[in-house]
Structure formats: C-alpha cells, structure tokens
Design a protein around this motif. Structure first.
Motif, PDB file in Angstrom:
ATOM      1  N   ASP A 212      47.374  37.986  34.009  1.00  0.00           N
ATOM      2  CA  ASP A 212      49.013  38.652  34.465  1.00  0.00           C
ATOM      3  C   ASP A 212      48.873  39.498  35.848  1.00  0.00           C
ATOM      4  O   ASP A 212      49.839  40.065  36.430  1.00  0.00           O
ATOM      5  N   ASN A 213      47.710  39.771  36.419  1.00  0.00           N
ATOM      6  CA  ASN A 213      47.375  40.513  37.323  1.00  0.00           C
ATOM      7  C   ASN A 213      46.891  39.647  38.483  1.00  0.00           C
ATOM      8  O   ASN A 213      45.951  39.072  38.559  1.00  0.00           O
ATOM      9  N   PRO A 214      47.895  39.584  39.774  1.00  0.00           N
ATOM     10  CA  PRO A 214      47.586  38.427  40.920  1.00  0.00           C
ATOM     11  C   PRO A 214      46.204  38.562  41.443  1.00  0.00           C
ATOM     12  O   PRO A 214      45.674  37.858  42.060  1.00  0.00           O
ATOM     13  N   TYR A 215      45.925  39.865  41.597  1.00  0.00           N
ATOM     14  CA  TYR A 215      44.650  40.317  42.282  1.00  0.00           C
ATOM     15  C   TYR A 215      43.514  39.730  41.541  1.00  0.00           C
ATOM     16  O   TYR A 215      42.386  39.364  42.012  1.00  0.00           O
ATOM     17  N   ILE A 216      43.325  40.269  40.324  1.00  0.00           N
ATOM     18  CA  ILE A 216      42.357  39.567  39.349  1.00  0.00           C
ATOM     19  C   ILE A 216      42.378  38.136  39.252  1.00  0.00           C
ATOM     20  O   ILE A 216      41.139  37.554  39.314  1.00  0.00           O
ATOM     21  N   LEU A 217      43.535  37.644  39.100  1.00  0.00           N
ATOM     22  CA  LEU A 217      43.579  35.969  39.146  1.00  0.00           C
ATOM     23  C   LEU A 217      42.950  35.550  40.334  1.00  0.00           C
ATOM     24  O   LEU A 217      42.201  34.616  40.175  1.00  0.00           O
ATOM     25  N   ALA A 218      43.195  35.914  41.473  1.00  0.00           N
ATOM     26  CA  ALA A 218      42.761  35.625  42.558  1.00  0.00           C
ATOM     27  C   ALA A 218      41.120  35.723  42.567  1.00  0.00           C
ATOM     28  O   ALA A 218      40.340  34.841  43.008  1.00  0.00           O
ATOM     29  N   ASP A 219      40.826  36.867  42.325  1.00  0.00           N
ATOM     30  CA  ASP A 219      39.262  37.222  42.229  1.00  0.00           C
ATOM     31  C   ASP A 219      38.488  36.030  41.259  1.00  0.00           C
ATOM     32  O   ASP A 219      37.445  35.484  41.501  1.00  0.00           O
ATOM     33  N   LEU A 220      39.313  35.834  39.978  1.00  0.00           N
ATOM     34  CA  LEU A 220      38.690  34.747  39.310  1.00  0.00           C
ATOM     35  C   LEU A 220      38.721  33.181  39.812  1.00  0.00           C
ATOM     36  O   LEU A 220      37.676  32.558  39.804  1.00  0.00           O
ATOM     37  N   ILE A 221      39.565  32.972  40.779  1.00  0.00           N
ATOM     38  CA  ILE A 221      39.304  31.857  41.529  1.00  0.00           C
ATOM     39  C   ILE A 221      38.470  31.663  42.497  1.00  0.00           C
ATOM     40  O   ILE A 221      37.678  30.826  42.514  1.00  0.00           O
ATOM     41  N   GLU A 222      38.174  32.978  43.060  1.00  0.00           N
ATOM     42  CA  GLU A 222      36.857  33.261  44.049  1.00  0.00           C
ATOM     43  C   GLU A 222      35.686  33.037  43.212  1.00  0.00           C
ATOM     44  O   GLU A 222      34.747  32.407  43.715  1.00  0.00           O
TER      45      GLU A 222
END
Ligand code: UD1
Ligand code: UDP
Length: 373
Positions: A212-222
């Motif tokens: 639910d946190n876009p920054y963490i989700l983006a990190d996970l994609i990285e």
C-alpha cells in the motif's frame, strides 16, 4: 453443534483444515463458518477443492462490498454474531491474525462462548501492522491460547494473558504433511510452466505495509529486476489481488510487466503452491505462511519485511529478514542460495490439530458453566 470453526482467508482455510479433519475423524460435532473476507475463487474455493473439505455450513457473502478494516470487521462481527446465536456453539475456534478472526473472537466473547485462538502468541512488535493489533486483542480475550512454539508461549506469558496457554505446534506443519505427497503426485505446475527444479525463484508480496506504500512497492520492483539480472534465474510471481490492485492504482503495472524473466501468474491452489515452493531455489516473500512452509520443506527463505513474528525460522537458519532495499535483498538471496538445508523444523511435528482438539474435548467435558452461547 458444539464447536464452531471460523475461516475466511486463504491462510485460515489452509491452517484450519487439519482441525476440521480431526473433528471429522473423532466425530466431534462441529460446523464451519466462512466470513467471506476472501471471495475470489482462486483465494477461496480452490482451497476447499484442493484440501478435500466440504463447503462451509454458513458463508457470509456480503463482506466484499466493504473496504476499510473497520467496516469489514464490523460487518463480519454482526454476521457472525447472528449465526452464533442461531447455532449456539460452546467453543469457537479462530486461527491467526486476519480481521476474520478478530471479528469471530469478538462475536464469541460477547456471547460467552469459549474462544480457542489457534496460532496464538505471535508478535512482530510492529504496530503498523493490522495483524499485530488483531493478535494482541485476540490473545487477551481468548480462553484457550494454542501457541505453536515455546517462544510464542513466552510472548503470551509476558503479555500476562488470562487464558490457558497450550503449546501445540503450528497446524501448518500438519497441513504440509497431509498434503505434500498428494501435491507431488497430482500437481503438474512445473510441467505447465516449463520449469526445472532449482532453476527459479518464487516470490509473493501482499502485506499492507509493503504494497500500500508506492515507494516500497517501487523498491520491491527494483528488487525483482536486480535479483533476476544478478542471479540469472526467473522469478515466478503469483499475484495476490491486493497487490494487483495497488500496482494499477500507483501506475506501476507496466514497469512490472516489462521485466524480462519475471512471470506474473494467478494465485495458485494449495497443491501447486506446495510443489512450486518445494522445487524453487529460494523463496522471496512477505507472507507468514510461506516463511513457515519454506522452513518445513527445507527451502531457504528471504523475507521482504523489516521484522517477522516467526523468529524461530530465522534462528534455525531457514529464513533471513531482508527488508525491501534491493541491495540488501540481493545479498540475502546470495547468502540463502549457499545455505545448507539441514535445519530442524522448529514449528511442530504435524500433530498440532490432535493436541488442540484434545484440549477442546477436555474443556467441553469439564465445562460446568451451563452457559448457552
Ligand atoms: C488479509 C489479512 C492478512 C493475510 C492475507 C492473506 C487482514 C487485516 N489481513 O489481507 O493478514 O496475510 O489476508 O492473504 O485481515 N481481494 C480480492 N479478492 C479476494 C480477497 C481480496 O480481490 O478474494 C482484494 C480486495 O480488493 C480487497 C483487498 O484485496 O479489498 C484486500 O483484501 P483483505 O482481505 O482486506 O486483505 P488482504 O490483503 O487479503
Ligand atoms: N498460497 C497459495 N497460493 C498462492 C499463495 C499462497 O496456496 O498463490 C498459500 C501458501 O502456501 C500459504 C498461504 O497461502 O499456505 C499463505 O497465505 P498468504 O501469503 O496469503 O497469507 P499469510 O500467510 O501471509 O497470512
């Protein structure tokens, strides 16, 4: 019916299945109540099929219309209360930390039923987590606290709970033992996906604090990109519906879809999941159940969180807490790829359901309260 077993989420159905079996085996009068928290066929129905369970006697169908924790929990509480008043069970069993179980325990408390909390005493000490709120409340209002391990029993003693603590092992061990051979013989998932054992990583994410946190989700994609690039292995990624919805909302779907070597698939049934897990090189996950099953099946696990309520798996060397930073995750995968898979499973011996139902029967025999539910 004397015992009510409450289910409602994917892990709840799986972890309650050994208890349902045990009640059936002993001829103990019971019924299953489904809160409807999870409702998509691949999050719900498939598990009744894979685990050979009868469909629940009661099923609340309207919870899916509600979005917030409060509304969902409140609607489940009302629905469960009504059904418990009709059925009047003496014991209500809830398992784990989802809103389903909090609603079930609260409804049972108000009606003076005996509450048995299966998988009691787990603590992440992370107050951001809705599950941690639920666990703490449930542990304080239950009479029977079925702690999977000595460590979880210790957490309960520290919290000064009023119920009786019984160390039973985790029913997930029972579930894995009851289903792994069936899974190996029935599942064709490796063939279907064209995978060889040890040639891929398995990954799942769905925790609210992560997705639910876009920054963490983006990190996970990285993390996904880096791990595929560095280790040159595919990642198989069964997508939880919550995660799918958040990816769309945050406009991250295309970024994920464009990663070569990542295979996004529908959530899997239990038999396919067990096989895919058993044969993967490393599992990367924020799931509680998968941390446990990896430990049981001798599969190294990298936990994509800052903490875990399953520290036993880390202590035996089966799991490492990596957080969500790509470089830390890469290092954790590297470490777990070379780990010796020789740990002893600390989560139980496959007889948790037997111990839990022993205790339930003992309590029913000794119950002189005369209280109807
Ligand atoms: C819940 C539990 C979590 C558990 C997880 C298991 C709580 C607070 N969280 O999280 O502890 O680890 O289940 O998977 O109870 N959705 C669907 N279909 C479904 C289920 C969910 O589309 O069958 C979507 C809906 O948009 C829903 C969202 O996912 O609003 C979140 O579902 P919810 O049940 O609230 O939480 P989970 O993230 O599944
Ligand atoms: N699981 C499954 N198919 C999937 C993902 C998970 O059968 O696609 C099983 C998994 O093996 C474990 C349970 O679901 O038994 C874990 O559920 P989840 O990760 O949703 O919730 P948590 O355990 O974190 O509460």
């Amino acid at each position: 019916n004397i015992v009510c077993i409450i289910v409602g989420t994917r892990p709840g159905i799986i972890k309650m299945s050994p208890l349902i079996r045990e009640c059936e085996h002993r001829g103990l009068e019971h019924f299953v109540l489904h809160t409807g928290q999870h409702y998509s066929p691949e999050m719900d129905n498939v598990f009744f099929r894979d685990l050979g369970l009868k469909l629940p006697k009661h099923h609340l169908k309207h919870i899916r219309e509600y979005v917030t924790h409060g509304a969902k929990t409140g609607m489940m509480l009302m629905g469960i209360e009504k059904l418990l008043m009709e059925e009047r069970p003496r014991v209500v069993l809830v398992c784990g930390d989802a809103n389903t179980n909090l609603a079930g325990a609260l409804a049972a408390r108000k009606l003076h039923c005996i509450i048995g909390h299966v998988e009691s005493g787990l603590r992440s000490n992370d107050w951001r987590m809705p599950e941690e709120h639920n666990r703490v409340i449930m542990d304080h209002i239950s009479e029977l606290l079925f702690a999977p391990t000595e460590e979880t029993a210790q957490n309960l003693r520290k919290d000064n709970v009023r119920g009786k603590i019984i160390v039973t092992g985790n029913t997930i061990v029972d579930a894995v033992m009851q289903n792994i051979k069936i899974a190996r013989s029935k599942s064709t998932i490796l063939l279907d996906l064209g995978l060889k054992n040890n040639s891929y990583f398995l990954m799942t994410i769905h925790r609210e604090e992560n997705v639910d946190n876009p920054y963490i989700l983006a990190d996970l994609i990285e993390c996904i990109k880096l791990v595929i690039r560095f280790f040159k292995k595919e990642i198989i990624f069964p997508l939880h519906p919550r995660t799918g919805k958040r990816l769309k909302e945050f406009g991250l779907t295309e970024r994920l879809d464009s990663i070569k070597g990542l295979r996004i698939i529908e959530p899997l049934g239990y038999l396919d999941m067990l096989v895919l897990l058993e044969q993967c090189a490393v599992v990367l996950t924020d799931s509680g159940g998968l941390q446990e099953e990896a430990c049981i099946l001798e599969v190294p696990c990298v936990t994509l969180r800052e903490n875990t309520e399953r520290p036993e798996t880390v202590l035996v060397g089966a799991n490492v807490i990596a957080g969500t930073n790509p470089r830390t995750v890469k290092a954790a995968v590297e470490k777990m790829l070379s780990v010796a898979r020789t740990w002893t499973n600390p989560l139980g011996d496959g007889r948790a359901a037997e111990r839990i139902i022993d205790e339930v029967q003992k309590v029913l025999k000794d119950d002189v309260s005369g209280l109807p539910c």
